[in-house]
Scaffold this motif. Structure first.
Motif, short mmCIF file in Angstrom:
data_model
loop_
_atom_site.label_atom_id
_atom_site.label_comp_id
_atom_site.label_asym_id
_atom_site.label_seq_id
_atom_site.Cartn_x
_atom_site.Cartn_y
_atom_site.Cartn_z
N VAL A 60 8.12 -11.63 -5.38
CA VAL A 60 7.40 -10.63 -5.19
C VAL A 60 7.56 -10.17 -3.68
O VAL A 60 7.49 -11.16 -2.67
N VAL A 61 7.93 -9.00 -3.42
CA VAL A 61 8.20 -8.64 -1.85
C VAL A 61 7.01 -7.68 -1.48
O VAL A 61 7.02 -6.72 -1.93
N VAL A 62 6.15 -7.98 -0.52
CA VAL A 62 5.36 -7.30 0.09
C VAL A 62 5.57 -6.62 1.09
O VAL A 62 6.02 -7.04 2.15
N MET A 63 5.57 -5.25 0.77
CA MET A 63 5.89 -4.18 2.02
C MET A 63 4.82 -3.95 2.78
O MET A 63 3.58 -3.61 2.23
N ASP A 64 5.04 -3.74 4.27
CA ASP A 64 3.69 -3.31 5.06
C ASP A 64 4.22 -2.51 6.15
O ASP A 64 5.07 -3.00 7.04
N ALA A 78 0.92 -1.34 0.06
CA ALA A 78 -0.01 0.18 0.11
C ALA A 78 0.78 1.21 0.00
O ALA A 78 2.09 1.28 0.43
N SER A 79 0.35 2.42 -0.42
CA SER A 79 0.97 3.67 -0.23
C SER A 79 1.66 4.02 1.33
O SER A 79 0.70 3.80 2.14
N GLY A 80 2.78 4.45 1.15
CA GLY A 80 3.40 4.77 2.47
C GLY A 80 4.11 3.19 3.32
O GLY A 80 4.38 3.47 4.43
N SER A 81 4.05 2.34 2.42
CA SER A 81 4.48 1.05 2.87
C SER A 81 5.91 0.92 3.12
O SER A 81 6.89 0.04 3.78
N SER A 90 -10.95 -4.83 -11.57
CA SER A 90 -11.77 -5.84 -12.46
C SER A 90 -10.75 -6.11 -13.58
O SER A 90 -11.46 -6.28 -14.61
N ALA A 91 -9.55 -5.57 -13.72
CA ALA A 91 -8.68 -5.77 -14.97
C ALA A 91 -7.25 -6.04 -14.48
O ALA A 91 -6.81 -5.51 -13.42
N PRO A 92 -6.58 -6.95 -15.26
CA PRO A 92 -5.03 -7.12 -14.79
C PRO A 92 -4.42 -5.65 -15.04
O PRO A 92 -3.46 -6.03 -14.29
N GLY A 93 -4.72 -4.91 -15.67
CA GLY A 93 -3.85 -3.60 -15.65
C GLY A 93 -4.04 -2.64 -14.73
O GLY A 93 -3.63 -1.26 -14.46
N ALA A 94 -4.93 -3.01 -13.68
CA ALA A 94 -5.52 -1.99 -12.72
C ALA A 94 -4.60 -1.99 -11.64
O ALA A 94 -3.70 -2.72 -11.26
N ALA A 95 -4.21 -0.72 -10.93
CA ALA A 95 -3.37 -0.42 -10.07
C ALA A 95 -3.67 -1.49 -8.64
O ALA A 95 -4.64 -1.66 -8.45
N LEU A 96 -2.38 -1.87 -8.38
CA LEU A 96 -2.53 -2.63 -7.13
C LEU A 96 -2.54 -1.90 -5.75
O LEU A 96 -3.26 -2.29 -4.80
N ALA A 97 -2.00 -0.79 -5.69
CA ALA A 97 -1.89 0.11 -4.51
C ALA A 97 -2.16 1.27 -5.10
O ALA A 97 -1.94 1.87 -6.30
N PRO A 98 -3.23 2.18 -4.32
CA PRO A 98 -3.27 3.56 -4.49
C PRO A 98 -1.98 4.48 -4.43
O PRO A 98 -1.10 4.12 -4.05
#
Length: 589
Positions: free
Chosen positions: A545-549, A374-377, A581-589
């Motif tokens: 894939v590295v998930v930051m939080d 997410a933004s700020g992670s 609803s699309a593969p190209g959509a943003a994962l995080a704002p």
């Protein structure tokens, strides 16, 4: 600013005059000659009146007009010489200061630009630096030439009649007190005016950089009001400066005229008692009259002097700013691309919490790693630490098992290429932008090859001059996808073993993204790649894939592994499909 600080500033400025000492001294000598010629006018006037009109000496009648012409020729030539020579020195000093300031700006750490608005630096580089010029021209000419003129005229008056001259000396302490009081206010107003000018430049810079946003969101009235406020502040301080400066001259002149009136009265009595000849009286009166102009200029010199010293203080503040630290001594010609983070922690200056906390990560040579969260992670912060845009507060980052702080900055950054969503291009040709930053000489064939690999030649061929086409400020004549492909071609030509991709396709339409993604795939081949990913197309192709939080590494794995685990990545994935609803959509704002 204290008097000692003013003297220290002036001495430091004169240090920049040192390379031009010969020209400077020549100009000062010309000022001395000019001041001597100015002070000689009353003496010549006395000889003219007593010799030609009172004694009626025919020799004086022939010689005096020639002497008068010669005196004014010397005066005119010396005035021209000192004006031109000192202007030459002043422009060189301003040039040197601007270059010193610009070079320091190029070496400042990114944290400095986080604190200092760009427009303020631009104002100091352009407006403030120019305000220093009068210190070496107008102010110096006034201080040296007019002071010498005043001393010469006062000396002549003392020689002519010391009793009358003492009357004039009584007002000098009063004049000195007035000038000192005014100088303090002038410095305050000049500093405030320059700060206001920086604010006005900042507002104008923002407005000029966002014409579309202002129009679409109806911000014209708001921006007009904002600009009017800062412009009014500039005007307000300019008027305060003008009022103070304008009042200074008349006050000094009035004090001088009071003494002049008393002197004229006593001089008339001295003439009646034959203590002064007619020529002596006219000469004495002429010397006093000639004193008024240099005294006025000396009293008004504070405006330019204080404004220049305030400007010099702001310029030296930039020049004295601590540059980016480069403590590394080890060389690294070409890295294998092995990156390792060991318990890395970082907090931005003034922030309440850590941006990164205990990040440990091992990125193997040639591996493609996507940073998600997410933004700020902490994704962008982690990427910014790799080329040492910022330095970690805790832990360390290793490149090929070498702490990056031990590497020279030039060597470290030569091994890294960067492509971001906010493409930065220069107002130059297409070829020059692609070749920007490439080591050594770059051939036309190398540029074309990089452009082809980046799928940029497809549109470059259609440009009026091909690779030699100017692209405008930041590539305004190109589309977003075209600009992005040029930045990829630039990274390809650099051929660095480590590639940083910061949301490189997030701002593109589907068709542009497809083309740019193909170019990115070509760019990633054989390189260690760290990608800040907001799009599934990028994430799915990553080795890990590295998930930051909240500044920590929450999860690590492949796209499929993390989906199967049902953790944070799975939640982000579900959120993306629910909202986009699309593969190209943003994962995080």
């Amino acid at each position: 600013m204290a008097r000692n600080d003013s003297l220290a500033l002036y001495r430091r400025l004169l240090g920049y005059v040192r390379p031009y000492t010969q020209v400077f001294v020549f100009g000062v000598l010309a000022m001395i000659v000019n001041a001597a010629a100015e002070a000689s006018v009353p003496a010549l006037l006395r000889q003219l009146i007593d010799g030609s009109f009172v004694e009626k000496d025919p020799e004086f009648a022939h010689l005096m007009p020639l002497a008068l012409i010669g005196l004014f020729v010397v005066r005119g030539l010396s005035d021209y010489v000192h004006s031109v020579t000192l202007a030459s020195v002043a422009t060189h000093v301003v040039l040197d200061l601007r270059n010193a300031m610009f070079q320091r700006i190029l070496s400042l750490p990114l944290a400095y630009f986080d604190r200092q608005p760009t427009a303020t630096l631009m104002s100091r580089l352009t407006y403030n630096a120019q305000q220093i010029s009068p210190i070496i021209t107008t102010s110096l000419i006034t201080i040296v030439k007019d002071s010498l003129t005043v001393i010469g005229l006062l000396g002549y008056m003392l020689w002519l009649n010391w009793k009358l001259s003492l009357l004039f000396f009584t007002v000098l302490p009063v004049i000195a007190w007035v000038i000192r009081s005014v100088s303090r206010r002038m410095r305050q107003f000049s500093r405030a005016q320059q700060n206001s000018m920086g604010s006005m430049t900042h507002v104008a810079h923002e407005v000029l950089g966002a014409p579309r946003e202002i129009r679409i969101f109806g911000g014209a009235a708001y921006e007009a009001k904002r600009f009017d406020e800062v412009a009014a502040a500039v005007r307000r301080y300019m008027m305060k400066t003008t009022r103070t400066s304008s009042a200074n001259g008349p006050i000094v002149q009035f004090i001088a005229v009071l003494a002049l009136a008393a002197i004229i009265y006593y001089a008339t009595l001295a003439t009646r008692s034959d203590q002064l000849t007619v020529g002596g009286f006219v000469s004495f009166f002429g010397a006093m009259a000639l004193l008024l102009a240099p005294l006025k200029r000396l009293s008004n010199v504070n405006e330019a002097l204080q404004r220049g010293l305030a400007a010099a203080a702001s310029v030296f503040e930039v020049i004295d700013a601590e540059p980016e630290r480069d403590t590394g001594t080890r060389e690294l010609p070409r890295s294998s691309g092995h990156l390792r983070f060991e318990n890395v922690g970082f907090r931005y200056a003034g922030a309440d919490g850590d941006a990164l906390d205990g990040v440990t990560l091992d990125i193997r040579p040639g591996e493609s790693v996507a940073l998600v969260g997410a933004s700020g992670s902490g994704k962008s912060t982690l990427m910014s630490l790799i080329p040492r845009f910022y330095s970690p507060d805790r832990g360390r980052i290793l490149l090929d098992e070498i702490d990056t702080h031990e590497l020279r900055l030039a060597d470290l950054r030569a091994n890294i290429a960067l492509v971001t969503q906010h493409v930065v291009l220069f107002n130059d040709t297409v070829a020059a932008n692609i070749a920007y930053g490439a080591p050594g000489e770059v051939s036309r064939e190398d540029i074309e090859r990089a452009a082809e690999t980046a799928h940029a030649m497809e549109f470059i061929r259609e440009l009026p001059q091909g690779l030699d086409t100017p692209i405008g400020e930041n590539g305004t004549r190109l589309s977003g996808g075209q600009r992005q492909r040029l930045s990829i071609a630039r990274a390809l030509l650099k051929d660095a073993p480590i590639l940083l991709l910061d949301e490189a396709t997030s701002a593109l339409d589907t068709e542009s993204e497809r083309i740019v993604q193909q170019a990115i795939d070509n760019l990633k081949r054989g390189r260690t790649t760290v990608t800040i990913a907001h799009r599934l197309s990028t994430i799915a192709n990553a080795d890990r894939v590295v998930v930051m939080d909240q500044g920590r590494v929450a999860e690590v794995g492949t796209h499929d592994e993390l989906l199967a685990r049902g953790g944070l990545y799975h939640k982000l994935h579900q959120l993306q499909f629910r909202d986009g609803s699309a593969p190209g959509a943003a994962l995080a704002p």
